[in-house]
Design a protein around this motif. Structure first.
Motif, PDB file in Angstrom:
ATOM      1  N   ASN A  53       0.831  -1.198   0.000  1.00 47.53           N
ATOM      2  CA  ASN A  53       0.000   0.000   0.000  1.00 47.53           C
ATOM      3  C   ASN A  53       0.868   1.252   0.000  1.00 47.53           C
ATOM      4  O   ASN A  53       1.884   1.321   0.694  1.00 47.53           O
ATOM      5  N   PHE A  54       0.452   2.250  -0.793  1.00 45.19           N
ATOM      6  CA  PHE A  54       0.977   3.598  -0.725  1.00 45.19           C
ATOM      7  C   PHE A  54      -0.101   4.446  -0.056  1.00 45.19           C
ATOM      8  O   PHE A  54      -1.172   3.940   0.294  1.00 45.19           O
ATOM      9  N   PRO A  55       0.127   5.747   0.158  1.00 52.10           N
ATOM     10  CA  PRO A  55      -0.859   6.538   0.902  1.00 52.10           C
ATOM     11  C   PRO A  55      -2.284   6.446   0.370  1.00 52.10           C
ATOM     12  O   PRO A  55      -3.233   6.351   1.146  1.00 52.10           O
ATOM     13  N   THR A  56      -2.468   6.460  -0.965  1.00 47.58           N
ATOM     14  CA  THR A  56      -3.834   6.488  -1.515  1.00 47.58           C
ATOM     15  C   THR A  56      -4.073   5.414  -2.570  1.00 47.58           C
ATOM     16  O   THR A  56      -5.111   5.436  -3.240  1.00 47.58           O
ATOM     17  N   ARG A  57      -3.147   4.476  -2.730  1.00 48.30           N
ATOM     18  CA  ARG A  57      -3.299   3.470  -3.781  1.00 48.30           C
ATOM     19  C   ARG A  57      -2.467   2.254  -3.448  1.00 48.30           C
ATOM     20  O   ARG A  57      -1.624   2.286  -2.555  1.00 48.30           O
ATOM     21  N   VAL A  58      -2.745   1.189  -4.186  1.00 44.30           N
ATOM     22  CA  VAL A  58      -1.932  -0.016  -4.079  1.00 44.30           C
ATOM     23  C   VAL A  58      -0.809   0.072  -5.105  1.00 44.30           C
ATOM     24  O   VAL A  58      -1.056   0.335  -6.288  1.00 44.30           O
ATOM     25  N   TYR A  59       0.410  -0.125  -4.659  1.00 38.39           N
ATOM     26  CA  TYR A  59       1.564  -0.165  -5.556  1.00 38.39           C
ATOM     27  C   TYR A  59       1.689  -1.611  -6.032  1.00 38.39           C
ATOM     28  O   TYR A  59       2.187  -2.469  -5.324  1.00 38.39           O
ATOM     29  N   GLY A  64       9.344   4.975   5.733  1.00 36.65           N
ATOM     30  CA  GLY A  64       8.604   6.200   5.984  1.00 36.65           C
ATOM     31  C   GLY A  64       7.484   6.480   5.008  1.00 36.65           C
ATOM     32  O   GLY A  64       6.830   7.521   5.102  1.00 36.65           O
ATOM     33  N   VAL A  65       7.236   5.562   4.046  1.00 39.62           N
ATOM     34  CA  VAL A  65       6.070   5.708   3.170  1.00 39.62           C
ATOM     35  C   VAL A  65       4.820   5.345   3.980  1.00 39.62           C
ATOM     36  O   VAL A  65       4.757   4.270   4.574  1.00 39.62           O
TER      37      VAL A  65
END
Length: 276
Positions: free
Chosen positions: A113-119, A173-174
């Motif tokens: 997961n990234f802040p607003t989406r799936v990587y 830190g992401v």
């Protein structure tokens, strides 16, 4: 500790814009000039993304080709590392520049997961990118956002899927991924040393975590990354004036811990790369 420390400059990325910091280099000319300054400040690897004129991310091989040509001319010997990250394109377009034979390329071996989406990094795409890197003799920098990515990287290397020496970068830190946590960092370093003792490693921190993770990595004997891709500020109230300024901070930490900053020749030797 006398082992040289490799400093990687992440010059642009896919997210920061000039609205966030006017120093973010977007055009190829700006990227070359910014990298040259960072090279003179001690960076021996350039981690590069390219952008469109409107600052949106691009995976255009022609842009990468022009950037590579400029870096080879103005930063002779510097290690050129292209990003195959998922923000710049979809599917095999992410690896369309690998035939240009950069020294290295980033490779994410798992999703998170990234802040607003799936990587998303599906196994078939990871295998294809790794295969393209083997074909063109491009050494991957494994970008690990989770413990599973570290373990997967080690297994891929054992299975012969990863070209060259194993080099793993902990990205900390992401939001929603790996936190910038010292106990977690120490655990990851210990696991990599125990399971893949011949591997080299690096660490990068996002936002205000950049300088923190820089210091952890340098103090622990690893290598580290800094630059405007990951962090546009020197502190809460001060924008970083350049990529070189962020590399200089890391170089100052190398001096604090009595570690020489690796020259590009030393960096190539440490990572097992071909001669410039």
């Amino acid at each position: 500790m006398s082992d040289p420390c490799i400093l990687c400059v992440a010059i642009t990325g896919s997210v920061p814009t000039k609205a966030a910091n006017p120093a973010v280099p977007v055009t190829i000319t700006e990227q070359i000039e910014s990298t040259h300054e960072a090279f003179e400040a001690g960076a021996s690897i350039c981690h590069a993304h390219v952008r469109n004129d409107d600052e949106t991310p691009s995976s255009d091989p022609e842009k990468f080709a022009r950037l590579k040509e400029g870096l080879e001319k103005h930063c002779p010997g510097m290690i050129i590392q292209f990003s195959t990250g998922g923000r710049s394109g979809a599917g095999k377009a992410r690896g369309g520049m690998l035939s240009l034979r950069p020294d290295m390329a980033s490779l994410s071996v798992g999703s998170n997961n990234f802040p607003t989406r799936v990587y998303e990094n599906p196994p078939d795409l990871v295998d294809w990118l790794a295969s393209e890197m083997r074909t063109h003799e491009v050494v991957p920098e494994i970008e690990a956002f989770d413990l599973s990515h570290i373990l997967q990287a080690i297994q891929h290397h054992k299975d012969g899927k990863v070209f060259g020496r194993l080099y793993v970068q902990f990205v900390m830190g992401v939001k929603n991924a790996m936190p910038a946590d010292k106990e977690v960092f120490d655990f990851y370093v210990a696991q990599l040393k125990a399971r893949a003792p011949e591997a080299a490693w690096c660490a990068a921190g996002i936002g205000p975590n950049q300088i923190v993770v820089n210091e952890w990595a340098i103090a622990a004997g690893g290598h580290t990354r800094a630059g405007l891709e990951d962090n546009v500020r020197l502190d809460r109230n001060t924008l970083a004036p350049s990529n070189a300024a962020l590399i200089k901070r890391a170089a100052d930490l190398c001096e604090k811990y009595e570690r020489p900053v690796a020259t590009w020749q030393q960096a190539r030797d440490i990572l097992g790369l071909r001669s410039a």
